[in-house]
Design a protein around this motif. Structure first.
Motif, PDB file in Angstrom:
ATOM      1  N   LEU A 100      59.947  52.553 -39.398  1.00  0.00           N
ATOM      2  CA  LEU A 100      59.146  51.473 -39.987  1.00  0.00           C
ATOM      3  C   LEU A 100      58.281  50.775 -38.932  1.00  0.00           C
ATOM      4  CD1 LEU A 100      61.724  49.847 -42.443  1.00  0.00           C
ATOM      5  CD2 LEU A 100      59.762  51.283 -43.016  1.00  0.00           C
ATOM      6  N   SER A 101      58.799  50.616 -37.740  1.00  0.00           N
ATOM      7  CA  SER A 101      58.038  49.937 -36.700  1.00  0.00           C
ATOM      8  C   SER A 101      56.933  50.812 -36.121  1.00  0.00           C
ATOM      9  CB  SER A 101      58.977  49.503 -35.565  1.00  0.00           C
ATOM     10  OG  SER A 101      59.581  50.616 -34.950  1.00  0.00           O
ATOM     11  N   THR A 102      57.039  52.124 -36.296  1.00  0.00           N
ATOM     12  CA  THR A 102      56.038  53.049 -35.755  1.00  0.00           C
ATOM     13  C   THR A 102      54.870  53.270 -36.696  1.00  0.00           C
ATOM     14  OG1 THR A 102      57.848  54.184 -34.605  1.00  0.00           O
ATOM     15  CG2 THR A 102      55.762  55.338 -34.712  1.00  0.00           C
ATOM     16  N   LEU A 103      55.076  53.073 -37.973  1.00  0.00           N
ATOM     17  CA  LEU A 103      54.053  53.415 -38.964  1.00  0.00           C
ATOM     18  C   LEU A 103      52.711  52.711 -38.748  1.00  0.00           C
ATOM     19  CD1 LEU A 103      56.100  53.657 -42.290  1.00  0.00           C
ATOM     20  CD2 LEU A 103      55.121  55.515 -40.924  1.00  0.00           C
ATOM     21  N   PRO A 104      52.654  51.391 -38.469  1.00  0.00           N
ATOM     22  CA  PRO A 104      51.334  50.754 -38.322  1.00  0.00           C
ATOM     23  C   PRO A 104      50.499  51.344 -37.191  1.00  0.00           C
ATOM     24  CG  PRO A 104      53.040  49.107 -38.652  1.00  0.00           C
ATOM     25  CD  PRO A 104      53.738  50.404 -38.439  1.00  0.00           C
ATOM     26  N   MET A 105      51.097  51.577 -36.031  1.00  0.00           N
ATOM     27  CA  MET A 105      50.350  52.152 -34.919  1.00  0.00           C
ATOM     28  C   MET A 105      49.971  53.604 -35.191  1.00  0.00           C
ATOM     29  SD  MET A 105      49.679  49.980 -32.519  1.00  0.00           S
ATOM     30  CE  MET A 105      49.273  48.890 -33.907  1.00  0.00           C
ATOM     31  N   LEU A 106      50.805  54.320 -35.920  1.00  0.00           N
ATOM     32  CA  LEU A 106      50.477  55.694 -36.282  1.00  0.00           C
ATOM     33  C   LEU A 106      49.266  55.735 -37.209  1.00  0.00           C
ATOM     34  CD1 LEU A 106      51.205  58.692 -36.193  1.00  0.00           C
ATOM     35  CD2 LEU A 106      52.733  58.300 -38.131  1.00  0.00           C
ATOM     36  N   VAL A 107      49.220  54.827 -38.166  1.00  0.00           N
ATOM     37  CA  VAL A 107      48.068  54.758 -39.072  1.00  0.00           C
ATOM     38  C   VAL A 107      46.798  54.385 -38.298  1.00  0.00           C
ATOM     39  CG1 VAL A 107      47.094  53.501 -41.032  1.00  0.00           C
ATOM     40  CG2 VAL A 107      49.478  54.226 -41.085  1.00  0.00           C
ATOM     41  N   ALA A 108      46.900  53.426 -37.380  1.00  0.00           N
ATOM     42  CA  ALA A 108      45.738  53.036 -36.578  1.00  0.00           C
ATOM     43  C   ALA A 108      45.244  54.194 -35.719  1.00  0.00           C
ATOM     44  CB  ALA A 108      46.096  51.835 -35.703  1.00  0.00           C
ATOM     45  N   TYR A 109      46.160  54.957 -35.167  1.00  0.00           N
ATOM     46  CA  TYR A 109      45.761  56.110 -34.346  1.00  0.00           C
ATOM     47  C   TYR A 109      45.078  57.181 -35.193  1.00  0.00           C
ATOM     48  CZ  TYR A 109      46.096  60.270 -31.451  1.00  0.00           C
ATOM     49  OH  TYR A 109      45.800  61.415 -30.765  1.00  0.00           O
ATOM     50  N   VAL A 110      45.617  57.455 -36.370  1.00  0.00           N
ATOM     51  CA  VAL A 110      45.018  58.480 -37.225  1.00  0.00           C
ATOM     52  C   VAL A 110      43.610  58.075 -37.658  1.00  0.00           C
ATOM     53  CG1 VAL A 110      45.215  59.615 -39.472  1.00  0.00           C
ATOM     54  CG2 VAL A 110      47.229  59.359 -38.028  1.00  0.00           C
ATOM     55  N   LEU A 111      43.407  56.805 -37.969  1.00  0.00           N
ATOM     56  CA  LEU A 111      42.089  56.345 -38.404  1.00  0.00           C
ATOM     57  C   LEU A 111      41.071  56.334 -37.274  1.00  0.00           C
ATOM     58  CD1 LEU A 111      43.089  53.385 -40.773  1.00  0.00           C
ATOM     59  CD2 LEU A 111      42.440  55.716 -41.409  1.00  0.00           C
ATOM     60  N   GLY A 112      41.514  56.082 -36.044  1.00  0.00           N
ATOM     61  CA  GLY A 112      40.567  55.974 -34.939  1.00  0.00           C
ATOM     62  C   GLY A 112      40.630  57.096 -33.932  1.00  0.00           C
ATOM     63  N   ARG A 113      41.246  58.217 -34.296  1.00  0.00           N
ATOM     64  CA  ARG A 113      41.457  59.296 -33.322  1.00  0.00           C
ATOM     65  C   ARG A 113      40.140  59.923 -32.866  1.00  0.00           C
ATOM     66  NH1 ARG A 113      42.233  61.215 -38.356  1.00  0.00           N
ATOM     67  NH2 ARG A 113      41.390  63.273 -38.915  1.00  0.00           N
TER      68      ARG A 113
END
Length: 288
Positions: free
Chosen positions: A262-275
């Motif tokens: 749960l704590s990893t999901l926000p940064m993972l989403v941000a990385y996928v959107l800005g990769r």
């Protein structure tokens, strides 16, 4: 072509020698992919097991006792408050850092004064100061300012330590913007604020996305500042929450791993959107 002319023959195309496939590189890529994927796979499937199933089954086998009870347990243990604190601290720190660094980088790149240009060396000096070496004077300043055990006590140091690397990346990116674009806007009567808003800001979007994700990742995962500068339960952030869950759910490993997911999901989403912007923003200006 007339009737008496010979037919035109097509020229044969020359093809270079065909390169054999790089088997070693492909094998190394698969090995590296396995090194990255296997820990993620283990964490995700283990968070979906029951506590009894975690100790009695193959850790890499798909769960037969699929359950979401671990996530419900984490959400009922104050995870929402810790998540909100992390969002507030990360969003505030990243917004202020990017705004200040954008203006500072523009002044460094386009400034004419010797003092303005020499400030870039000061920002580079900030990269050489380790965080752990400043924790005692930082603790003293925070307590003297009556900011101890508050979210602001975590936001301000995060901004201070994120500004140097952010200015470095943005300044290197701005040096790639053609000089003629600045001069054309100057001839049109544009001032520094208009140039910064209408020219630099749109063109520097890859670098801005890069530094926002980079700084956000460091603030989101920060553990030292929350450990030293806060003590109340309602001021905890996610890294401190994971540490607390590890103590509360000592034998409930799936619940701890559910909190990690749960704590990893926000940064993972941000990385996928800005990769797409990350590599371009980080490598700008370093090839010169």
């Amino acid at each position: 072509m007339t009737a008496g002319e010979p037919p035109v023959q097509a020229r044969p195309t020359r093809r270079g020698p065909r390169r054999p496939p790089n088997v070693l590189a492909g094998l190394g890529g698969f090995i590296w992919l396995a090194v990255i994927i296997l820990p993620i796979y283990f964490v995700v499937i283990s968070s979906l097991r029951s506590q009894a199933g975690f100790f009695s089954t193959n850790p890499l086998a798909p769960p037969t006792d699929f359950t979401l009870d671990n996530y419900l347990l984490v959400l009922q243990s104050g995870f929402g408050l810790y998540f909100l604190n992390s969002v507030i601290i990360t969003a505030a720190a990243v917004a202020v850092t990017v705004t200040i660094s954008l203006m500072a980088a523009y002044a460094v790149v386009r400034g004419n004064g010797r003092f303005v240009r020499s400030t870039f060396s000061v920002f580079l000096l900030g990269l050489a100061i380790p965080t752990h070496a400043t924790i005692i004077p930082l603790y003293y300043m925070i307590t003297r300012a009556h900011l101890y055990d508050s979210l602001l006590a975590l936001i301000l140091p995060s901004i201070g330590f994120a500004v140097p690397i952010t200015v470095l990346i943005l300044a290197n990116f701005m040096r790639d913007i053609p000089y003629e674009l600045f001069e054309s806007m100057r001839l049109d009567g544009a001032g520094d604020w208009r140039i910064l808003w209408n020219l630099v800001l749109p063109l520097a979007r890859p670098a801005l996305v890069t530094v926002a994700i980079y700084d956000g990742l460091h603030v989101w995962n920060g553990f030292l500042f929350p450990l030293i500068l806060t003590q109340s339960a309602d001021k905890r952030v996610l890294p401190m929450a994971l540490w607390t869950f590890q103590g509360e759910f000592t034998v409930n490993v799936p619940a701890v791993l559910a909190a990690v997911v749960l704590s990893t999901l926000p940064m993972l989403v941000a990385y996928v959107l800005g990769r797409r912007h990350l590599v371009r923003g980080l490598t700008a200006g370093f090839g010169k």
